[in-house]
Every structure is written in C-alpha cells, then in structure tokens.
Design an enzyme around this catalytic site. Structure first.
Site, PDB file in Angstrom:
ATOM      1  N   LYS A 118       0.817  -1.187   0.000  1.00  0.00           N
ATOM      2  CA  LYS A 118       0.000   0.000   0.000  1.00  0.00           C
ATOM      3  C   LYS A 118       0.859   1.249   0.000  1.00  0.00           C
ATOM      4  CE  LYS A 118      -3.554  -2.086   2.968  1.00  0.00           C
ATOM      5  NZ  LYS A 118      -4.152  -2.042   4.314  1.00  0.00           N
ATOM      6  N   ILE A 123       9.587   2.318  -0.476  1.00  0.00           N
ATOM      7  CA  ILE A 123      10.888   2.246   0.190  1.00  0.00           C
ATOM      8  C   ILE A 123      11.525   0.890  -0.074  1.00  0.00           C
ATOM      9  CG2 ILE A 123       9.809   1.523   2.387  1.00  0.00           C
ATOM     10  CD1 ILE A 123      12.008   3.191   3.813  1.00  0.00           C
ATOM     11  N   VAL A 124      12.823   0.914  -0.372  1.00  0.00           N
ATOM     12  CA  VAL A 124      13.574  -0.330  -0.490  1.00  0.00           C
ATOM     13  C   VAL A 124      14.501  -0.386   0.720  1.00  0.00           C
ATOM     14  CG1 VAL A 124      15.148  -1.722  -1.860  1.00  0.00           C
ATOM     15  CG2 VAL A 124      13.440  -0.284  -3.001  1.00  0.00           C
ATOM     16  N   ASP A 125      14.304  -1.424   1.526  1.00  0.00           N
ATOM     17  CA  ASP A 125      15.027  -1.590   2.792  1.00  0.00           C
ATOM     18  C   ASP A 125      16.049  -2.716   2.574  1.00  0.00           C
ATOM     19  OD1 ASP A 125      15.747  -2.014   5.438  1.00  0.00           O
ATOM     20  OD2 ASP A 125      13.728  -2.089   6.212  1.00  0.00           O
ATOM     21  N   THR A 134      11.648  -7.884  -0.525  1.00  0.00           N
ATOM     22  CA  THR A 134      10.333  -7.843  -1.168  1.00  0.00           C
ATOM     23  C   THR A 134      10.477  -7.738  -2.679  1.00  0.00           C
ATOM     24  OG1 THR A 134       9.530  -6.675   0.785  1.00  0.00           O
ATOM     25  CG2 THR A 134       8.078  -6.688  -1.124  1.00  0.00           C
TER      26      THR A 134
HETATM   27  P1  IMP Z   1      12.283  -4.802   2.251  1.00  0.00           P
HETATM   28  O1  IMP Z   1      11.701  -6.099   1.734  1.00  0.00           O
HETATM   29  O2  IMP Z   1      13.113  -5.006   3.482  1.00  0.00           O
HETATM   30  O3  IMP Z   1      13.056  -4.045   1.175  1.00  0.00           O
HETATM   31  O4  IMP Z   1      11.086  -3.877   2.746  1.00  0.00           O
HETATM   32  C1  IMP Z   1      10.206  -3.316   1.830  1.00  0.00           C
HETATM   33  C2  IMP Z   1       8.852  -2.991   2.415  1.00  0.00           C
HETATM   34  O5  IMP Z   1       8.867  -2.916   3.837  1.00  0.00           O
HETATM   35  C3  IMP Z   1       8.411  -1.624   1.945  1.00  0.00           C
HETATM   36  O6  IMP Z   1       7.682  -1.696   0.749  1.00  0.00           O
HETATM   37  C4  IMP Z   1       7.590  -1.112   3.107  1.00  0.00           C
HETATM   38  O7  IMP Z   1       6.253  -1.522   2.962  1.00  0.00           O
HETATM   39  C5  IMP Z   1       8.193  -1.773   4.310  1.00  0.00           C
HETATM   40  N1  IMP Z   1       9.161  -0.885   5.011  1.00  0.00           N
HETATM   41  C6  IMP Z   1      10.506  -0.993   4.990  1.00  0.00           C
HETATM   42  N2  IMP Z   1      11.085  -0.019   5.737  1.00  0.00           N
HETATM   43  C7  IMP Z   1      10.065   0.724   6.222  1.00  0.00           C
HETATM   44  C8  IMP Z   1      10.018   1.908   7.036  1.00  0.00           C
HETATM   45  O8  IMP Z   1      11.031   2.478   7.486  1.00  0.00           O
HETATM   46  N3  IMP Z   1       8.768   2.393   7.314  1.00  0.00           N
HETATM   47  C9  IMP Z   1       7.612   1.822   6.845  1.00  0.00           C
HETATM   48  N4  IMP Z   1       7.627   0.718   6.075  1.00  0.00           N
HETATM   49  C10 IMP Z   1       8.832   0.178   5.759  1.00  0.00           C
END
Ligand code: IMP
Length: 178
Positions: A45, A102-104, A108
């Site tokens: 979302k 956001i890419v953390d 994902t």
């Molecule tokens: P990843 O798989 O670790 O790259 O995380 C991606 C998903 O985690 C993003 O699409 C967000 O929905 C969520 N996410 C990651 N970091 C944050 C943050 O700092 N705040 C809110 N949502 C986050």
C-alpha cells in the site's frame, strides 16, 4: 517532533523537498521511456501517494497495475514475504517500471522481480521514493531513487506504522533508534 504509539518521530523530509525531488525524478524517468509503452506496477500500500504524484509527471504511454506484498510487523521486517495481490497484467515483451515506497533489505522486490522475470518482460526498472542503502544487500539495481536515507524506521507520505499515519504530509524518522 511528533509522538506515535509512545515513540518519538522527527521530521526528516519536508513536503516541499518531496515535491521538488519527484519533479526531478519524473524528468529522469520521462527521458528513459519517451518512445516506449510501459507497464507501470505500483506496490501497495505504501507507494500509493508517491505513485499518484509521480505518474502525473509521466509524458510517455503507460498502463497502471497494482500488486501487494506483506513482510513487516511493527517497525521490523519479518523476512517472510506473502503475496496479497498478484499481478494480472500480461508483461511479455513489455517494458516494466515498478514503483515502490521504500527499499530496505530489498527482499520484497527480489521476490517480486523473480516472479516478473518468469513472465518474460523486455526490461524491468525500479523507481523508489526512499532507499535505505546500508540495509540493501542485493545484486539488482534500483535505478530511479528520490532519496537515499539512513537505516532507520520512517513513516508518512504513504508509509505506515501498523497501518496508521500514512496521511502525514512530511516524512518522519524514528528518533533515537540505533
Ligand atoms: P524490504 O523487503 O526489506 O526491502 O522492505 C520493503 C517494504 O517494507 C516496503 O515496501 C515497506 O512496505 C516496508 N518498510 C521498509 N522499511 C520501512 C520503514 O522504514 N517504514 C515503513 N515501512 C517500511
């Protein structure tokens, strides 16, 4: 500073700077796709507000689609990715632009890119509002980025804390998290 669920958040990116950066990013994306027809895939979302602003900068032919995954619980990634809404579009032989909030860790998108590649697109590019570059340990490239940020939890402008506070106009960072 604002207080959310007993946690303090400080303003990190002002709405004026978000607007400015989206204009710049829009121009960069327009240059890349100017003669193409693009399947734009918005990751729900969190990306819905960013995507609404970004696609209004687009000056090339495109269709819009939505997908949804889930991996976060509170302020932490669980590492397990679930597909909540899958892609129905046919992307075979097409150029694809994925829009993320956001890419953390990149887990994902890695999960999604693998699935997308099986459908045989011509190319896949990624546009993200925020990029936690120190947390990212993947091989694929995040080509279009508005802001590189520290590895701290953020909310606002579409990003949530347990499904709340997506409507905040600025982006806020969790204070004192190390
Ligand atoms: P990843 O798989 O670790 O790259 O995380 C991606 C998903 O985690 C993003 O699409 C967000 O929905 C969520 N996410 C990651 N970091 C944050 C943050 O700092 N705040 C809110 N949502 C986050």
């Amino acid at each position: 500073m604002i207080k959310v669920n007993d946690m303090n958040f400080v303003r990190m990116i002002d709405k004026k700077d978000i607007k400015k950066e989206i204009k710049r990013l829009g121009k960069e994306i327009n240059k890349e796709f100017k003669n193409d027809s693009v399947e734009v895939i918005i990751v729900l979302k969190g990306a819905f507000i960013f995507a609404a602003d970004l696609i209004r900068q687009f000056r090339f032919d495109h269709n819009v689609h939505f997908v949804q995954f889930s991996s976060y619980a509170g302020t932490q990634s669980t590492g397990n990715i679930f597909e909540k809404l899958s892609l129905s579009a046919d992307v075979k032989g097409k150029r694809v632009l994925v829009i993320e909030d956001i890419v953390d860790t990149g887990n994902t998108l890695e999960f999604f890119i693998k699935k997308l590649n099986e459908k045989g697109p011509k190319s896949i590019d990624i546009a993200t509002l925020l990029f936690k570059k120190e947390a990212f340990k993947k091989e694929y490239t995040i080509r279009f980025r508005a802001f590189d940020i520290e590895n701290k939890f953020v909310i606002g402008y579409g990003l949530d804390l347990n499904e709340k506070h997506r409507n905040l106009k600025h982006i806020y960072q969790l204070k004192g998290e190390d």
